[in-house]
Motif scaffolding. Structure first.
Motif, PDB file in Angstrom:
ATOM      1  N   LYS A  33       3.329  -7.796  11.981  1.00 30.99           N
ATOM      2  CA  LYS A  33       2.849  -8.448  10.770  1.00 30.99           C
ATOM      3  C   LYS A  33       1.354  -8.184  10.554  1.00 30.99           C
ATOM      4  N   ALA A  34       0.616  -8.109  11.621  1.00 30.29           N
ATOM      5  CA  ALA A  34      -0.834  -7.888  11.525  1.00 30.29           C
ATOM      6  C   ALA A  34      -1.173  -6.493  11.001  1.00 30.29           C
ATOM      7  N   ARG A  35      -0.191  -5.618  10.921  1.00 27.44           N
ATOM      8  CA  ARG A  35      -0.440  -4.253  10.464  1.00 27.44           C
ATOM      9  C   ARG A  35      -0.306  -4.083   8.949  1.00 27.44           C
ATOM     10  N   ASP A  36      -0.028  -5.164   8.216  1.00 28.96           N
ATOM     11  CA  ASP A  36       0.121  -5.058   6.758  1.00 28.96           C
ATOM     12  C   ASP A  36      -1.074  -4.368   6.117  1.00 28.96           C
ATOM     13  N   ALA A  37      -2.270  -4.817   6.472  1.00 34.58           N
ATOM     14  CA  ALA A  37      -3.486  -4.251   5.880  1.00 34.58           C
ATOM     15  C   ALA A  37      -3.650  -2.778   6.238  1.00 34.58           C
ATOM     16  N   LEU A  38      -3.229  -2.395   7.437  1.00 32.34           N
ATOM     17  CA  LEU A  38      -3.309  -0.999   7.862  1.00 32.34           C
ATOM     18  C   LEU A  38      -2.466  -0.103   6.966  1.00 32.34           C
ATOM     19  N   VAL A  39      -1.306  -0.599   6.572  1.00 34.44           N
ATOM     20  CA  VAL A  39      -0.395   0.190   5.737  1.00 34.44           C
ATOM     21  C   VAL A  39      -1.066   0.554   4.417  1.00 34.44           C
ATOM     22  N   THR A  40      -1.658  -0.430   3.763  1.00 41.81           N
ATOM     23  CA  THR A  40      -2.301  -0.131   2.487  1.00 41.81           C
ATOM     24  C   THR A  40      -3.622   0.606   2.684  1.00 41.81           C
ATOM     25  N   ALA A  41      -4.373   0.249   3.710  1.00 40.66           N
ATOM     26  CA  ALA A  41      -5.652   0.925   3.968  1.00 40.66           C
ATOM     27  C   ALA A  41      -5.435   2.412   4.236  1.00 40.66           C
ATOM     28  N   ALA A  42      -4.391   2.736   4.966  1.00 40.75           N
ATOM     29  CA  ALA A  42      -4.098   4.143   5.273  1.00 40.75           C
ATOM     30  C   ALA A  42      -3.827   4.930   3.995  1.00 40.75           C
ATOM     31  N   MET A  43      -3.191   4.301   3.031  1.00 43.30           N
ATOM     32  CA  MET A  43      -2.893   4.987   1.777  1.00 43.30           C
ATOM     33  C   MET A  43      -4.127   5.122   0.892  1.00 43.30           C
ATOM     34  N   PHE A  44      -5.039   4.183   0.986  1.00 45.08           N
ATOM     35  CA  PHE A  44      -6.217   4.236   0.125  1.00 45.08           C
ATOM     36  C   PHE A  44      -7.385   4.990   0.751  1.00 45.08           C
ATOM     37  N   ASP A  45      -7.253   5.407   1.989  1.00 46.51           N
ATOM     38  CA  ASP A  45      -8.278   6.228   2.629  1.00 46.51           C
ATOM     39  C   ASP A  45      -8.041   7.673   2.206  1.00 46.51           C
ATOM     40  N   ARG A  46      -8.665   8.062   1.129  1.00 46.77           N
ATOM     41  CA  ARG A  46      -8.455   9.410   0.607  1.00 46.77           C
ATOM     42  C   ARG A  46      -9.440  10.410   1.194  1.00 46.77           C
ATOM     43  N   ASN A  47     -10.267   9.959   2.140  1.00 49.29           N
ATOM     44  CA  ASN A  47     -11.151  10.874   2.846  1.00 49.29           C
ATOM     45  C   ASN A  47     -10.370  11.701   3.859  1.00 49.29           C
ATOM     46  N   THR A  48      -9.268  11.153   4.311  1.00 43.13           N
ATOM     47  CA  THR A  48      -8.425  11.850   5.276  1.00 43.13           C
ATOM     48  C   THR A  48      -7.330  12.586   4.526  1.00 43.13           C
ATOM     49  N   LYS A  49      -7.346  13.903   4.596  1.00 39.41           N
ATOM     50  CA  LYS A  49      -6.304  14.710   3.965  1.00 39.41           C
ATOM     51  C   LYS A  49      -5.043  14.603   4.800  1.00 39.41           C
ATOM     52  N   LEU A  50      -3.944  14.317   4.142  1.00 40.54           N
ATOM     53  CA  LEU A  50      -2.656  14.232   4.818  1.00 40.54           C
ATOM     54  C   LEU A  50      -1.765  15.367   4.331  1.00 40.54           C
ATOM     55  N   THR A  51      -0.924  15.842   5.203  1.00 39.66           N
ATOM     56  CA  THR A  51       0.052  16.852   4.836  1.00 39.66           C
ATOM     57  C   THR A  51       1.402  16.161   4.723  1.00 39.66           C
ATOM     58  N   ALA A  52       2.047  16.338   3.601  1.00 39.96           N
ATOM     59  CA  ALA A  52       3.344  15.692   3.391  1.00 39.96           C
ATOM     60  C   ALA A  52       4.407  16.352   4.262  1.00 39.96           C
ATOM     61  N   PRO A  53       5.313  15.551   4.820  1.00 36.59           N
ATOM     62  CA  PRO A  53       6.445  16.142   5.538  1.00 36.59           C
ATOM     63  C   PRO A  53       7.229  17.069   4.593  1.00 36.59           C
ATOM     64  N   GLU A  54       7.834  18.084   5.137  1.00 36.25           N
ATOM     65  CA  GLU A  54       8.516  19.091   4.327  1.00 36.25           C
ATOM     66  C   GLU A  54       9.529  18.492   3.351  1.00 36.25           C
ATOM     67  N   ARG A  55      10.268  17.476   3.801  1.00 36.10           N
ATOM     68  CA  ARG A  55      11.327  16.921   2.950  1.00 36.10           C
ATOM     69  C   ARG A  55      10.789  16.235   1.688  1.00 36.10           C
TER      70      ARG A  55
END
Length: 188
Positions: free
Chosen positions: A86-108
């Motif tokens: 439950k304490a990870r809720d903020a991490l989920v949204t923060a990870a998505m809004f951190d656009r400084n980190t480039k992410l590579t989408a999974p192939e699917r």
């Protein structure tokens, strides 16, 4: 006691539904009225176009809708798994809004020109988002008691999957808005 819990769960479901509705509206608004030169614009070869970002959003939304509506109820979390989750809720949204980190989408869920224009991608997205909203309105599951792993974020419970859906859509909507503000973006 159970009436209070039901009332609280209903309130939480309404708040989650609002997050989904608002992020979906922003995405649809960002996609409105695009010409071919605009939806295919890429500032660099490795960048996604607006249509590619929209395709990715639709593909991810499809996967989340499928998980929530057909699989989540079969994936109960143990007490050990629920501890600290439950304490990870903020991490989920923060990870998505951190656009400084480039992410590579999974192939699917990487764009492969599945859709011929933005309207097609938006229609797929809207259908999947509607399925999630309908499921959320009808489900009696304790969203904290069920979960599944995310390829980058690890184990997420049902609530976190919904938060992820809204935040993921918002992340890529901001990407689309940034593309529209690029100096070489075709204006009409």
């Amino acid at each position: 006691m159970s009436e209070q819990r039901t009332s609280r769960e209903t309130k939480h479901h309404s708040l989650l539904a609002n997050e989904l509705v608002v992020s979906g509206q922003h995405f649809v608004e960002a996609m409105a009225g695009l010409a071919r030169d605009q939806w295919s614009f890429k500032p660099a070869p490795e960048s996604w176009s607006i249509l590619e970002a929209a395709e990715h959003i639709a593909l991810v939304e499809h996967g989340i809708a499928r998980l929530l509506t057909t699989k989540l109820a079969e994936l109960p979390l143990s007490e050990e798994q629920r501890v600290g989750l439950k304490a990870r809720d903020a991490l989920v949204t923060a990870a998505m809004f951190d656009r400084n980190t480039k992410l590579t989408a999974p192939e699917r869920v990487s764009p492969t020109s599945r859709y011929s224009d933005p309207a097609e991608a938006v229609a797929v997205f809207e259908g999947e988002r509607a399925a999630i909203l309908a499921w959320l309105a009808a489900t009696e599951l304790d969203l904290r008691a069920y979960g599944a792993p995310h390829p980058r974020l690890g184990l997420l419970d049902g609530k976190q999957w919904i938060l992820f859906s809204a935040a993921h859509c918002a992340r890529h909507t901001h990407q689309i808005i940034d593309l529209k503000q690029h100096p070489r973006y075709p204006a009409f």
